[in-house]
Write an enzyme that holds these catalytic residues in place. Structure first.
Site, PDB file in Angstrom:
ATOM      1  CE1 TYR A  11      -3.717   2.505   0.707  1.00 39.62           C
ATOM      2  CE2 TYR A  11      -2.227   3.349   2.387  1.00 39.62           C
ATOM      3  CZ  TYR A  11      -3.351   3.490   1.620  1.00 39.62           C
ATOM      4  OH  TYR A  11      -4.132   4.619   1.744  1.00 39.62           O
ATOM      5  CE  LYS A  22      -3.570   5.642  -1.545  1.00 32.30           C
ATOM      6  NZ  LYS A  22      -4.519   6.519  -2.236  1.00 32.30           N
TER       7      LYS A  22
END
Length: 132
Positions: free
Chosen positions: A107, A111
């Site tokens: 993740y 990002k």
């Protein structure tokens, strides 16, 4: 979606993993409203767990939504804003892209890529800035 105080604010659900969905939404807005004033790219999915346990397919799906979704949206919307020399394109990232923590590597990486996209667009601001 309801809850906005102004009648001139519209929301539209879009599948950011589908160029066709994005392009159809942009066409619908341009045809119905004549322009797009602001876009908030806020799509995101998690892919949590130790890197060695997160499948490549799950990582690819996270990147497809968290990074490539905004990339697709930028390609579809920004040319219209450039033509009008007006508009706002907002990318919603995550602190995880700046400060990764255990079990959050996939993740966080997706990002971080989104943060870089925002930096690149911002760095090119003299070329992209709209003047009245």
């Amino acid at each position: 979606m309801s809850g906005f105080a102004h009648d001139n604010i519209r929301t539209l659900e879009v599948d950011v993993c589908s160029s066709e969905s994005i392009e159809a939404a942009v066409r619908r807005i341009i045809e119905g409203c004549g322009r797009i004033d602001i876009v908030v790219s806020n799509a995101g999915v998690g892919a949590f767990g130790p890197i060695l346990d997160v499948s490549v397919d799950k990582a690819r799906a996270a990147f497809d939504t968290n990074y490539f979704g905004s990339h697709r949206l930028a390609q579809a919307v920004l040319p219209h804003m450039f033509q009008r020399r007006s508009g706002k394109f907002v990318l919603v990232g995550s602190i995880a892209g700046l400060i990764p923590v255990p079990w959050n590597g996939t993740y966080a990486s997706s990002k971080a890529a989104l943060h870089t996209l925002a930096d690149v667009l911002s760095t090119n601001a003299p070329r992209l800035t709209f003047k009245s």
